[in-house]
Design a protein around this motif. Structure first.
Motif, PDB file in Angstrom:
ATOM      1  N   UNK A   9      39.798  40.756  39.418  1.00 14.29           N
ATOM      2  CA  UNK A   9      40.178  39.326  38.918  1.00 14.29           C
ATOM      3  C   UNK A   9      39.264  38.968  37.981  1.00 14.29           C
ATOM      4  N   UNK A  10      37.984  39.301  37.914  1.00 18.01           N
ATOM      5  CA  UNK A  10      37.171  38.784  36.762  1.00 18.01           C
ATOM      6  C   UNK A  10      37.420  39.548  35.576  1.00 18.01           C
ATOM      7  N   UNK A  11      37.630  40.980  35.807  1.00 14.06           N
ATOM      8  CA  UNK A  11      37.966  41.736  34.651  1.00 14.06           C
ATOM      9  C   UNK A  11      39.186  41.330  33.800  1.00 14.06           C
ATOM     10  N   UNK A  31      33.428  30.307  36.829  1.00 15.07           N
ATOM     11  CA  UNK A  31      33.905  29.200  37.490  1.00 15.07           C
ATOM     12  C   UNK A  31      35.272  29.245  37.688  1.00 15.07           C
ATOM     13  N   UNK A  32      36.168  29.635  37.116  1.00 11.98           N
ATOM     14  CA  UNK A  32      37.517  29.892  37.483  1.00 11.98           C
ATOM     15  C   UNK A  32      37.822  30.767  38.456  1.00 11.98           C
ATOM     16  N   UNK A  33      36.954  31.876  38.371  1.00  8.68           N
ATOM     17  CA  UNK A  33      37.234  32.762  39.719  1.00  8.68           C
ATOM     18  C   UNK A  33      36.763  32.029  41.075  1.00  8.68           C
ATOM     19  N   UNK A  34      35.690  31.225  40.878  1.00 10.45           N
ATOM     20  CA  UNK A  34      35.121  30.674  42.158  1.00 10.45           C
ATOM     21  C   UNK A  34      36.267  29.591  42.367  1.00 10.45           C
ATOM     22  N   UNK A  84      45.596  47.008  42.118  1.00 11.38           N
ATOM     23  CA  UNK A  84      45.530  45.800  41.530  1.00 11.38           C
ATOM     24  C   UNK A  84      46.691  45.394  40.499  1.00 11.38           C
ATOM     25  N   UNK A  85      46.853  46.364  39.873  1.00  4.40           N
ATOM     26  CA  UNK A  85      47.676  46.251  38.487  1.00  4.40           C
ATOM     27  C   UNK A  85      48.755  47.551  38.853  1.00  4.40           C
TER      28      UNK A  85
END
Length: 292
Positions: free
Chosen positions: A115-117, A98-101, A147-148
């Motif tokens: 991002x989910x990871x 839900x935070x990702x959304x 990404x990182x």
């Protein structure tokens, strides 16, 4: 503000090479929260994933057949079932989805999956009051670095003959010795390529050194991470780590003290035909890495 962590710690290694052991030792460090096999590619899909439906399924069901039926694919179920190894329940995963959304992300591209990871790693890090997070990674280093850019990577190097012996005698691995040999060579050569390009971010760890001289190898690993040595890493089996409460093929092994009993197991576990087939694919690389 969206929290980001640009210098996570990733561990790469073939199955049965000691990657789980290294993750667990790092997880015992007072500053590091390690999860396990949360690979972003497990979240790849050909279709659209409704994050609200995904979150509702995770809120409603625990890990099991009912949850698997509600997932977009088998690999999605694999990802969320593995969250437990990092101490996250399905309700925690639902909140993260839900935070990702809420951030306007989706799982349609690499950024949303990474991002989910990251959110899973941050969740464990904050829960334990630590300041670095990490987990295992696959060999798509360029995706992780995109990404990182400041991430740090370890590659677990173990005698390939022992890797083969362990795969033949543990779990349900079905690769031929020649296939294991080719994969062993390719895994470490690929890592070396990136290590040459990013020497401050990529470090190879020899399993035999980690288990044979942990009091020397672990301080070197911590120095690479610019962190102080934590003696708790040498007593990891006495700690209340999340992997000890989860389903993992190596759980019982990593829940014991560090030892060298599995070094050289190929001498008793491999047949002459299995050894010859493996050597046909990997003999040059074995010599290159110092395995006689």
């Amino acid at each position: 503000m969206t929290e980001r962590m640009l210098n996570p710690i990733f561990v790469r290694g073939m199955s049965r090479s000691g990657g789980t052991l290294l993750c667990t030792l790092l997880d015992a460090h007072r500053d590091i929260a390690m999860s396990y096999e949360l690979y972003p590619n497990l979240l790849e899909t050909d279709g659209h994933v409704d994050l609200d439906l995904l979150a509702r399924a995770l809120e409603r069901e625990k890990v099991g057949p009912r949850l698997e039926r509600l997932m977009p694919s088998r690999s999605f179920y694999t990802f969320f079932s593995r969250c437990h190894r990092g101490g996250l329940e399905t309700v925690d995963a639902a909140r993260i989805v839900r935070q990702l959304a809420a951030e306007g992300q989706s799982l349609a591209g690499d950024v949303g999956r990474m991002r989910l990871v990251e959110l899973c790693g941050l969740e464990k890090m904050h829960r334990l009051g630590k300041r670095r997070w990490g987990m295992k990674c696959n060999n798509r280093y360029q995706d992780y670095l995109a990404y990182w850019p400041d991430a740090q990577f370890f590659d677990m190097l173990r005698d390939g003959r022992d890797v083969l012996a362990s795969q033949l005698n543990t779990g349900s691995f079905k690769h031929r010795p020649s296939e294991v040999g080719e994969a062993w060579v390719n895994t470490h050569e690929r890592f070396e390529k990136f290590a040459e390009e990013h020497p401050r971010q990529f470090r190879m760890v020899r399993y035999e050194n980690l288990t044979g001289e942990p009091d020397l190898e672990l301080p070197a690993i911590c120095a690479f991470l610019n962190l102080p040595m934590d003696q708790a890493m040498l007593r990891h089996h006495e700690m209340d780590l999340t992997v000890f409460k989860a389903s993992h093929l190596s759980r019982d092994r990593v829940a014991s003290s560090i030892d060298t009993t599995k070094i050289g197991r190929w001498k008793r576990d491999l047949s002459s035909d299995q050894l010859a087939e493996f050597m046909g694919a990997a003999s040059d690389s074995l010599r290159k890495y110092g395995y006689s």
